[in-house]
Scaffold this motif. Sequence first.
Motif, PDB file in Angstrom:
ATOM      1  N   PHE A 156       0.642  -1.171  -0.059  1.00 10.16           N
ATOM      2  CA  PHE A 156      -0.049  -0.127  -0.049  1.00 10.16           C
ATOM      3  C   PHE A 156       0.984   1.132  -0.029  1.00 10.16           C
ATOM      4  CE2 PHE A 156      -3.081  -2.835   2.456  1.00 10.16           C
ATOM      5  CZ  PHE A 156      -3.829  -3.105   1.207  1.00 10.16           C
ATOM      6  N   LEU A 157       2.012   1.307   0.463  1.00 11.50           N
ATOM      7  CA  LEU A 157       2.918   2.359   0.745  1.00 11.50           C
ATOM      8  C   LEU A 157       3.455   2.741  -0.784  1.00 11.50           C
ATOM      9  CD1 LEU A 157       5.113   1.734   3.772  1.00 11.50           C
ATOM     10  CD2 LEU A 157       3.221   3.541   3.655  1.00 11.50           C
ATOM     11  N   ILE A 178      -9.257  13.194   0.679  1.00 15.80           N
ATOM     12  CA  ILE A 178      -8.891  11.546   0.881  1.00 15.80           C
ATOM     13  C   ILE A 178     -10.050  11.079   1.798  1.00 15.80           C
ATOM     14  CG2 ILE A 178      -7.406   9.975   1.148  1.00 15.80           C
ATOM     15  CD1 ILE A 178      -5.180  12.372   1.302  1.00 15.80           C
ATOM     16  N   LEU A 179     -10.602  10.019   1.265  1.00 19.51           N
ATOM     17  CA  LEU A 179     -11.503   9.339   2.181  1.00 19.51           C
ATOM     18  C   LEU A 179     -10.829   7.871   2.378  1.00 19.51           C
ATOM     19  CD1 LEU A 179     -14.361   8.563   3.549  1.00 19.51           C
ATOM     20  CD2 LEU A 179     -15.114   7.670   1.385  1.00 19.51           C
ATOM     21  N   VAL A 185      -5.192  -0.697   6.256  1.00 21.25           N
ATOM     22  CA  VAL A 185      -5.136  -0.661   4.977  1.00 21.25           C
ATOM     23  C   VAL A 185      -5.097   0.986   4.543  1.00 21.25           C
ATOM     24  CG1 VAL A 185      -6.565  -1.290   2.663  1.00 21.25           C
ATOM     25  CG2 VAL A 185      -6.393  -2.963   4.641  1.00 21.25           C
ATOM     26  N   GLY A 186      -6.074   1.523   4.829  1.00 28.38           N
ATOM     27  CA  GLY A 186      -6.418   3.061   4.722  1.00 28.38           C
ATOM     28  C   GLY A 186      -5.193   3.741   5.163  1.00 28.38           C
ATOM     29  N   LYS A 187      -4.865   3.311   6.366  1.00 32.53           N
ATOM     30  CA  LYS A 187      -3.579   4.412   6.967  1.00 32.53           C
ATOM     31  C   LYS A 187      -2.086   3.985   6.256  1.00 32.53           C
ATOM     32  CE  LYS A 187      -5.412   4.334  11.683  1.00 32.53           C
ATOM     33  NZ  LYS A 187      -5.603   3.607  13.090  1.00 32.53           N
ATOM     34  N   SER A 236     -11.067   3.158  -0.062  1.00 33.34           N
ATOM     35  CA  SER A 236     -12.067   2.432   0.754  1.00 33.34           C
ATOM     36  C   SER A 236     -11.992   0.942   0.149  1.00 33.34           C
ATOM     37  CB  SER A 236     -13.345   3.106   0.379  1.00 33.34           C
ATOM     38  OG  SER A 236     -13.189   4.574   0.445  1.00 33.34           O
ATOM     39  N   LEU A 237     -12.811   0.107   1.001  1.00 33.40           N
ATOM     40  CA  LEU A 237     -12.997  -1.052   0.494  1.00 33.40           C
ATOM     41  C   LEU A 237     -14.177  -1.192  -0.413  1.00 33.40           C
ATOM     42  CD1 LEU A 237     -12.378  -3.594   3.611  1.00 33.40           C
ATOM     43  CD2 LEU A 237     -10.751  -2.949   1.663  1.00 33.40           C
TER      44      LEU A 237
END
Length: 405
Positions: A156-157, A178-179, A185-187, A236-237
């Motif tokens: 993800f990074l 950003i949402l 995951v999101g972070k 988001s998922l």
Amino acid sequence: MARTLWSAFATAMTAWAVATSAIAGGVYDEGASDTEIKIGNTNPYSGPASAYGIVGKVEEAYFQMINEQGGVNGRKINFITYDDAYSPPKTVEQTRKLVESDGVLAIFSGLGTAPSLAVRKYLNSKQIPQIFVSSGSAKFGDYRSFPWSMGHQTNFLTEGRIFADYILSEHPNAKVGILYQNDDVGKELLQGLKDGLSTKQSMIVAEISYELAEPTIDSHVVKIRSAGADVFVNFSLPKAAAQAIRKIAEMNWKPVQIVSKVSSSVGSVMKPAGLDNAESVISASYAKDFNDSKWKDDPAMRAYSAFMDKYLPGSDKSNSLAIYGYFISENLVKVLKQCGDNLTRANLMKQAASMKDVELSLLLPGIKVNTSPTDFYPLEQLQLMRLQRGEWKLFGPIMQARAEN
């Protein structure tokens, strides 16, 4: 005297025969034998992340196909998969069952960052391979602290940094909203984006998190628009990603939209959001898209299509999650073949950490799998893509901006 010599000779021959038999039959840890390789898995077949359930279904079907073809080095894969509903406590329960009751050789493709992190310490303490975790978290590349855990996806990074590079190149004066899901995951996606923007983080005018259990994220989207954003980054998922795309259309808002690859599925995200609403959304991928006409005559895509017709009839072939389940299973089979007759857990991890320019049938040309004892990130490349008339169209070069180990 002769009888004593004969007795000694017979004993030696018996020992030799036992040793030869052991070598011929292979070297095993629990979960493997001359006839079987027992592989465990957890997947959210129910709950708020149930859209990912197709990954486990495709994996199960893929191993069924392999077994029908004779298995791996003559051994059948016994794939045991349990529903954890994307709930970490449930993942712990089901993983313990797989290890302590079912006696699996390894846990493969456990789906989700939070669920897989919940069992990482346990599996490493037991020296059970947690191989090819279906998560983009960079935490599954920490070979020093957790040598029995290895991810699979581009982390993800890296993904966040690649999106940042795109924004800086194509929209240098953007106001970014950003949402993101309030979990690892999101972070991590958020951190990657911020790292990529570097000194330009002032471009961010809103960053709002949401909880997985929230029934709707509409109010968050409204807040981001009110902040003046003209680039909407959707970390988001699938369910929330689709809701956000639909809400943006309902408001007749026209920002540049970027969505994480974990929610890039046409079938489970873009269609529920409305293909017209999702037109021109940007994402990234490492895999071929079933809907892209350029792969229509590709032998690998034809083989995948035939596989889906036979083993999962009626399923959406265009679902990128199904394609992911197919090629991650293909990769495990390659590693198991490399193990030969040494099906110990240590050798399984050794082989997984020894992949060199491995080509998987549904990866984009030029994207290859590479690992080493100090590199537990099998995939580290992505290519940007834009949704046009219900199809993802690739653009730009293959990009790599991997996180540091």
